[in-house]
Design an enzyme around this catalytic site. Sequence first.
Site, PDB file in Angstrom:
ATOM      1  N   GLY A 163       0.839  -1.197   0.000  1.00 41.71           N
ATOM      2  CA  GLY A 163       0.000   0.000   0.000  1.00 41.71           C
ATOM      3  C   GLY A 163       0.873   1.246   0.000  1.00 41.71           C
ATOM      4  O   GLY A 163       2.093   1.169  -0.161  1.00 41.71           O
ATOM      5  N   ALA A 164       0.259   2.398   0.178  1.00 39.48           N
ATOM      6  CA  ALA A 164       1.010   3.658   0.289  1.00 39.48           C
ATOM      7  C   ALA A 164       0.112   4.675   0.970  1.00 39.48           C
ATOM      8  O   ALA A 164      -1.106   4.505   1.035  1.00 39.48           O
ATOM      9  CB  ALA A 164       1.423   4.165  -1.092  1.00 39.48           C
ATOM     10  N   ASP A 165       0.741   5.708   1.492  1.00 38.15           N
ATOM     11  CA  ASP A 165      -0.039   6.810   2.079  1.00 38.15           C
ATOM     12  C   ASP A 165      -0.391   7.850   1.026  1.00 38.15           C
ATOM     13  O   ASP A 165      -1.444   8.472   1.089  1.00 38.15           O
ATOM     14  CB  ASP A 165       0.741   7.426   3.239  1.00 38.15           C
ATOM     15  CG  ASP A 165       0.998   6.384   4.314  1.00 38.15           C
ATOM     16  OD1 ASP A 165       0.016   5.824   4.817  1.00 38.15           O
ATOM     17  OD2 ASP A 165       2.167   6.075   4.595  1.00 38.15           O
TER      18      ASP A 165
ATOM     19  N   GLU B 102       9.793  -2.046   4.130  1.00 45.84           N
ATOM     20  CA  GLU B 102       9.050  -1.910   2.871  1.00 45.84           C
ATOM     21  C   GLU B 102       9.980  -1.469   1.741  1.00 45.84           C
ATOM     22  O   GLU B 102       9.884  -1.960   0.609  1.00 45.84           O
ATOM     23  CB  GLU B 102       7.909  -0.898   3.045  1.00 45.84           C
ATOM     24  CG  GLU B 102       6.786  -1.455   3.918  1.00 45.84           C
ATOM     25  CD  GLU B 102       5.715  -0.432   4.258  1.00 45.84           C
ATOM     26  OE1 GLU B 102       4.577  -0.857   4.469  1.00 45.84           O
ATOM     27  OE2 GLU B 102       6.001   0.770   4.325  1.00 45.84           O
TER      28      GLU B 102
HETATM   29  C1  5RP Z   1       3.083   1.265   6.278  1.00 46.50           C
HETATM   30  C2  5RP Z   1       2.705   1.838   4.972  1.00 46.50           C
HETATM   31  C3  5RP Z   1       1.344   1.509   4.446  1.00 46.50           C
HETATM   32  O1  5RP Z   1       1.481   0.958   3.177  1.00 46.50           O
HETATM   33  C4  5RP Z   1       0.541   2.771   4.353  1.00 46.50           C
HETATM   34  O2  5RP Z   1       0.516   3.384   5.624  1.00 46.50           O
HETATM   35  C5  5RP Z   1      -0.883   2.482   3.864  1.00 46.50           C
HETATM   36  O3  5RP Z   1      -1.613   1.839   4.861  1.00 46.50           O
HETATM   37  P1  5RP Z   1      -3.139   1.475   4.682  1.00 46.50           P
HETATM   38  O4  5RP Z   1      -3.213   0.447   3.593  1.00 46.50           O
HETATM   39  O5  5RP Z   1      -3.534   0.914   6.031  1.00 46.50           O
HETATM   40  O6  5RP Z   1      -3.897   2.729   4.339  1.00 46.50           O
HETATM   41  O7  5RP Z   1       3.433   2.544   4.330  1.00 46.50           O
HETATM   42  O8  5RP Z   1       4.370   1.667   6.660  1.00 46.50           O
END
Ligand code: 5RP
Length: 226
Positions: A85-87, A106
Site C-alpha cells: 500500500g502507500a499513504d 518496505e
Molecule cells: C506502512 C505503509 C502503508 O502501506 C501505508 O501506511 C498504507 O496503509 P493502509 O493500507 O492501512 O492505508 O506505508 O508503513
Amino acid sequence: MGYEGSQLKKAAAEEALKLVKDGMILGLGTGSTVKFFLEGLSGLVRNGIKVKGVPTSKETARLGRELGIDIDENYAGEIDLDVDGADEVDSNGHLIKGGGGALLREKLVAFNSKEVCIIVDQSKFKDQIGGFGLPIEIFDYLHSSTQRNIEKLGARCTLRKQGEFITDNGNIILDCDFGLIQNPEELEMSLKKIPGVAEVGLFNGLCHKIIIGTPDGIKKMDIEPA
Ligand code: 5RP
C-alpha cells in the site's frame, strides 16, 4: 476510513491478486489494504497455488502465517512481485510510505523486487505528494540532533507518539512536514546524507504499477521506473 474507502482498498487488493502466479516469491507489504491482499492470497493458497511471502513487518509475518501463507523473513534471492500500500502516490510513481511505521523493511523489499505493485484507494492518489507528511525512521541515539538536521532542510517534525513508537528495527519515527514536495528525488538524497537517518518514507523510482480503487471501478497505471 469509512466503509466506502475499505471497499475501494479491497477492490484494489483483489485486482492485484490477478498478478500472482504459481511458484512466485512475493513481497508482502503492510497495512489495511495489504490485509485484504493477504486474505485473498490465503484463498489462492488453500486452492493449491504455491507461493513464498517475504513480509515487510512483523505484523505482516504474523498475519501471513495465521492465514497459512509460507513466510520467509530472511529471503536471500530476488523477489518476483511486491504488493504494498502507500499513504500517497502520484502519476510518476513517487510514494509516501510509513504511516504504519514499516517503511524501512518496505523499501528493502521493494528495492529487491523485480516488480512493485502499489494498491490504494483513490483518496491516496495525488497530483503532488507531501500533504500526508513524510515519515522518517531515525536512530534513537542523538535523535534531537538528527531532528535538527532534518528541520534545516525546511521541515517541521514531531516524534511519533513522543518517541514511544518503536519500529520493528528498534528505531523511532519522525513525522516531518515539508509541505508539498517539489523534487522528491532531491529531497530523498538530501535526507539520506544525514547521519542518524535509518530510512526515508519517500520511495522514488521503485514503483512499476499502481492499482487504484475508485467508485467507478479499478484504474491501473504502469510506471517506467527511472
Ligand atoms: C506502512 C505503509 C502503508 O502501506 C501505508 O501506511 C498504507 O496503509 P493502509 O493500507 O492501512 O492505508 O506505508 O508503513
